[in-house]
Write an enzyme that holds these catalytic residues in place. Structure first.
Site, short mmCIF file in Angstrom:
data_model
loop_
_atom_site.label_atom_id
_atom_site.label_comp_id
_atom_site.label_asym_id
_atom_site.label_seq_id
_atom_site.Cartn_x
_atom_site.Cartn_y
_atom_site.Cartn_z
CG ASP A 60 -2.05 0.94 1.14
OD1 ASP A 60 -2.30 1.48 0.04
OD2 ASP A 60 -2.73 1.17 2.16
NE ARG A 64 -4.02 6.51 -7.82
CZ ARG A 64 -3.93 6.25 -6.52
NH1 ARG A 64 -3.73 7.24 -5.67
NH2 ARG A 64 -4.07 5.04 -6.06
CG ASN A 67 -7.39 -2.38 -6.09
OD1 ASN A 67 -6.44 -3.12 -5.86
ND2 ASN A 67 -7.74 -1.42 -5.25
C1 FPP Z 1 -1.75 0.17 -3.38
O1 FPP Z 1 -1.32 1.50 -3.47
C2 FPP Z 1 -1.22 -0.62 -4.49
C3 FPP Z 1 -1.96 -1.23 -5.46
C4 FPP Z 1 -3.43 -1.15 -5.51
C5 FPP Z 1 -1.36 -1.99 -6.55
C6 FPP Z 1 -0.09 -2.72 -6.26
C7 FPP Z 1 0.70 -2.79 -7.51
C8 FPP Z 1 2.05 -2.75 -7.60
C9 FPP Z 1 2.91 -2.78 -6.44
C10 FPP Z 1 2.74 -2.67 -8.92
C11 FPP Z 1 2.61 -3.79 -9.86
C12 FPP Z 1 2.56 -5.15 -9.28
C13 FPP Z 1 3.20 -6.22 -9.81
C14 FPP Z 1 2.97 -7.56 -9.24
C15 FPP Z 1 4.16 -6.09 -10.90
P1 FPP Z 1 -2.41 2.62 -3.65
O2 FPP Z 1 -2.50 2.96 -5.08
O3 FPP Z 1 -3.70 2.21 -3.01
O4 FPP Z 1 -1.74 3.79 -2.84
P2 FPP Z 1 -2.48 4.95 -2.03
O5 FPP Z 1 -3.30 4.30 -0.95
O6 FPP Z 1 -1.35 5.76 -1.49
O7 FPP Z 1 -3.32 5.70 -3.04
#
Ligand code: FPP
Length: 253
Positions: free
Chosen positions: A30, A43, A78
């Site tokens: 996260d 983002r 998501n």
């Molecule tokens: C949460 O951060 C992250 C995600 C919803 C996606 C996770 C994806 C990756 C780490 C990159 C690609 C993955 C692979 C396996 C190659 P958020 O966007 O919710 O962050 P925020 O809460 O700060 O907005």
């Protein structure tokens, strides 16, 4: 940097690793968006940096001898994000699979995908199928990517599958116990529940991740955003785990 460049432990890292390591580590990655915002970036830049952390943590987990690493890459919820962000995440996944395929093979890592993966865009499904098939027989470590995943969704599909078996006359409801249910979950392929669940970015909740499987997991919350969560932060989480006393509902020995 790719997996093969640093799959051998440094002396410092292996001497710092605690003796009591979790067999199965699961991570809620996260903070990509906040990491990017703080830097005046978009983002998608946060997700790209997050993919680099995925590479670093997979390498380190393999070096440390962790049996299963489960990553919450895309939740069922998501899908409600803007279409451009969703597309960007799946294109990062396709890039990740293409760039890491050889390394996963070389280091005997088995890739599994958990969730409603039939909902994923076709290029992501094809890329996943290829690497999952290629690495099926590997036994050094399992890397599980949770994609279009939700713990409640998994329990619902397991309930449906058991109900169908009862209707077909192949399952007696009286024989259903915890192991029957666990075997019906998508996570049955992971070979055991997580011992340690890590969530980054300072948030302290499970957000529909491994709800059944985390019953006795140790939880570690890191204030660091996922793109900054690298070897030192992972080591700190492993050390925190080693300091916990696990009782599984019994009294301390
Ligand atoms: C949460 O951060 C992250 C995600 C919803 C996606 C996770 C994806 C990756 C780490 C990159 C690609 C993955 C692979 C396996 C190659 P958020 O966007 O919710 O962050 P925020 O809460 O700060 O907005």
């Amino acid at each position: 940097m790719r997996l093969h460049e640093s799959v051998t432990s440094t002396k410092d890292e292996s001497s710092a690793l605690p003796a009591a390591l979790p067999r199965h580590v699961a991570i809620i990655m996260d903070g990509n968006g906040r990491w990017a915002k703080r830097r005046g970036l978009g983002r998608s830049d946060g997700h790209r940096a997050g993919a680099e952390s995925v590479r670093a943590i997979v390498r380190m987990a393999r070096r440390a001898g962790i049996g299963t690493l489960t990553l919450y890459a895309f939740s069922e919820q998501n899908w409600s994000r803007p279409a451009t962000e969703v597309q960007g995440l799946f294109s990062l996944l396709v890039d990740f699979l293409a760039s890491e395929r050889d390394e996963l093979r070389r280091h005997e890592i088995r890739l599994v995908a958990i969730g409603h993966t039939d909902k994923l865009p076709l290029p992501a499904r094809l890329a996943l199928r290829k690497v999952v098939d290629d690495t099926r027989a590997h036994t050094a470590m399992t890397l599980a990517l949770c994609l279009s995943y939700g713990g409640r969704e998994d329990l619902v599909q397991a309930a449906r599958s058991l109900a169908e078996q009862v209707r077909a006359g192949t399952l007696d409801p009286a024989t259903i116990d915890e192991s029957t249910l666990a075997r019906s979950l998508w996570t049955a392929r992971l070979g055991g529940d997580p011992d340690l669940v890590i969530r980054t970015s300072g948030e302290q909740r499970l957000s529909n991740f491994l709800l059944w499987e985390s019953a006795y997991a140790e939880l570690v919350f890191s204030d660091v955003d996922w793109p900054d969560f690298r070897e030192a932060e992972f080591l700190a989480a492993l050390q925190a785990f080693a300091g916990r006393q696990r009782r599984f509902g019994a009294v301390a020995a």
